[in-house]
Design an enzyme around this catalytic site. Structure first.
Site, PDB file in Angstrom:
ATOM      1  N   SER A  84       0.829  -1.196   0.000  1.00  0.00           N
ATOM      2  CA  SER A  84       0.000   0.000   0.000  1.00  0.00           C
ATOM      3  C   SER A  84       0.872   1.258   0.000  1.00  0.00           C
ATOM      4  O   SER A  84       1.665   1.442  -0.921  1.00  0.00           O
ATOM      5  CB  SER A  84      -0.971  -0.043   1.185  1.00  0.00           C
ATOM      6  OG  SER A  84      -2.036   0.860   1.014  1.00  0.00           O
ATOM      7  N   GLU A 184      -2.039  13.760  13.210  1.00  0.00           N
ATOM      8  CA  GLU A 184      -2.182  15.141  12.745  1.00  0.00           C
ATOM      9  C   GLU A 184      -1.428  15.354  11.428  1.00  0.00           C
ATOM     10  O   GLU A 184      -1.974  15.910  10.461  1.00  0.00           O
ATOM     11  CB  GLU A 184      -1.692  16.127  13.806  1.00  0.00           C
ATOM     12  CG  GLU A 184      -2.568  16.212  15.053  1.00  0.00           C
ATOM     13  CD  GLU A 184      -2.306  15.082  16.031  1.00  0.00           C
ATOM     14  OE1 GLU A 184      -1.324  14.316  15.820  1.00  0.00           O
ATOM     15  OE2 GLU A 184      -3.071  14.946  17.002  1.00  0.00           O
ATOM     16  N   HIS A 249      -7.267  -6.253   0.618  1.00  0.00           N
ATOM     17  CA  HIS A 249      -6.143  -5.323   0.547  1.00  0.00           C
ATOM     18  C   HIS A 249      -4.995  -5.748   1.457  1.00  0.00           C
ATOM     19  O   HIS A 249      -3.831  -5.588   1.109  1.00  0.00           O
ATOM     20  CB  HIS A 249      -6.625  -3.919   0.909  1.00  0.00           C
ATOM     21  CG  HIS A 249      -5.567  -2.862   0.815  1.00  0.00           C
ATOM     22  ND1 HIS A 249      -4.839  -2.641  -0.345  1.00  0.00           N
ATOM     23  CD2 HIS A 249      -5.098  -1.974   1.730  1.00  0.00           C
ATOM     24  CE1 HIS A 249      -3.983  -1.649  -0.145  1.00  0.00           C
ATOM     25  NE2 HIS A 249      -4.116  -1.239   1.100  1.00  0.00           N
TER      26      HIS A 249
END
Length: 269
Positions: A84, A184, A249
Site C-alpha cells: 500500500s 495530525e 487489501h
C-alpha cells in the site's frame, strides 16, 4: 530520520515497508517465515509505529528515509517489499535509486494517484472518515480499548478496520491512551499519500528496468484493476502481476503463508 526496525534471519537483505496506519508489528509473522532464506528488516516508516514523528510526510521524505536506513546499515542492495503506502515508497525509491534494488515486490497498490479517480473516491472517503474519527477521539476520556472501539464503531463500521487501527494505541507515562501514529501530520498530508507516479516521466523507453518486479494483487481488493496494467508496464516495462486468492487489501494478514511462498518463488527461483 532514524527509523525503528526489526531484524530477523540471515542471508540476502530483504526490507519490508508497511502501509498507512501500519507498523513493523503487522509483518512480524511474515518476516519470521522469510527469515529462513533472507536477512529481513521490517521498518516503521516515519509517523508510524515506534519511529520518530515529523511535520512532513511525502514520498520524497519516505524514500529519503529508506535510503538513509540502507546507508546506516550498510545495505548496498536489497529486495524491497512494500504494501500500500509502503508499496508507493519502494516504487518511488526504485525510480531514483535502481542500483540499490535487487527485486521489487509491490503488494496491492498501483503507481497511480488514487484521490483523482472517481472509481476510487470511496477509498479516499474511507481514509478521511478514519482520520477524522481518530482525530476527534479524546483518548484521555477512555479507560479501555473496548470503550474506544465502541466509539470508533459510530463512524467506522468494519470491525477488521477498527481492530487494525487499535493496534496503534499505547499508554503514556501516566497510563493514558495515546496514538503511536502522528495522526495530525498524516491528516495534513493525506493528498500526498494518495499521490502517484507521473506516467509522462516514463514514456518513450524511459521505464524502470534492471531488476525483476512483481505486483501482488489481493483477489478481493480493487486497488489494482485490469486497467492499471498498462500504467504499471509503462513505468516498469517487465513487471509481472499476480493475484493472491481469498485476500483483500491486507494480503499479509489474510493470506500470510501464500504471500511468503509468492515472495520466495519470485526471488529465489
Amino acid at each position: 530520520m532514524k527509523l525503528n526496525f526489526r531484524k530477523i534471519g540471515e542471508g540476502y537483505p530483504l526490507i519490508i515497508v508497511h502501509g498507512l496506519y501500519g507498523s513493523s508489528d503487522n509483518w512480524l509473522s511474515v518476516a519470521k517465515d522469510l527469515a529462513s532464506n533472507f536477512e529481513v528488516y521490517i521498518i516503521d516508516q516515519r509517523n508510524h509505529g515506534a519511529s520518530p514523528h515529523s511535520d512532513s510526510h511525502t514520498y520524497q521524505d519516505l524514500k529519503e528515509d529508506l535510503l538513509e536506513f540502507m546507508d546506516d546499515h550498510e545495505i548496498e542492495k536489497a529486495t524491497l517489499v512494500g504494501h500500500s503506502m509502503g508499496g508507493k515508497t519502494v516504487m518511488f525509491f526504485a525510480a531514483e535509486h535502481p542500483e540499490k534494488v535487487s527485486n521489487l515486490l509491490v503488494a496491492d497498490i498501483a503507481p497511480k494517484n488514487y484521490s483523482k479517480i472517481s472509481d476510487y473516491a470511496p477509498q479516499t472517503i474511507d481514509h478521511n472518515t478514519i482520520i477524522s474519527a481518530m482525530l476527534n477521539l479524546d483518548l484521555q476520556n477512555f479507560k479501555s480499548r473496548t470503550e474506544i472501539d465502541h466509539k470508533l464503531s459510530e463512524s467506522i463500521q468494519s470491525e477488521r478496520v477498527r481492530q487494525f487501527l487499535l493496534k496503534n494505541l499505547k499508554r503514556d507515562e501516566e497510563k493514558r491512551f495515546t496514538w503511536k501514529l502522528n495522526i495530525e501530520t498524516i491528516s495534513k498530508f493525506l493528498p500526498q499519500i494518495m499521490d502517484g507516479m507521473n506516467k509522462d516521466d516514463f514514456t518513450h523507453g524511459k521505464g524502470i528496468t534492471g531488476f525483476p518486479v512483481l505486483f501482488i494483487k489481493g483477489a478481493k481488493s480493487n486497488y489494482i484493476t485490469d486497467d492499471d496494467h498498462n500504467l504499471i508496464r509503462t513505468i516498469f516495462p517487465y513487471a509481472e502481476v499476480t493475484t493472491i486468492p481469498n485476500a483483500g487489501h491486507w494480503v499479509h494478514a489474510e493470506q500470510p503463508k501464500l504471500l511468503v511462498k509468492t515472495i520466495e518463488y519470485f526471488v529465489l527461483d
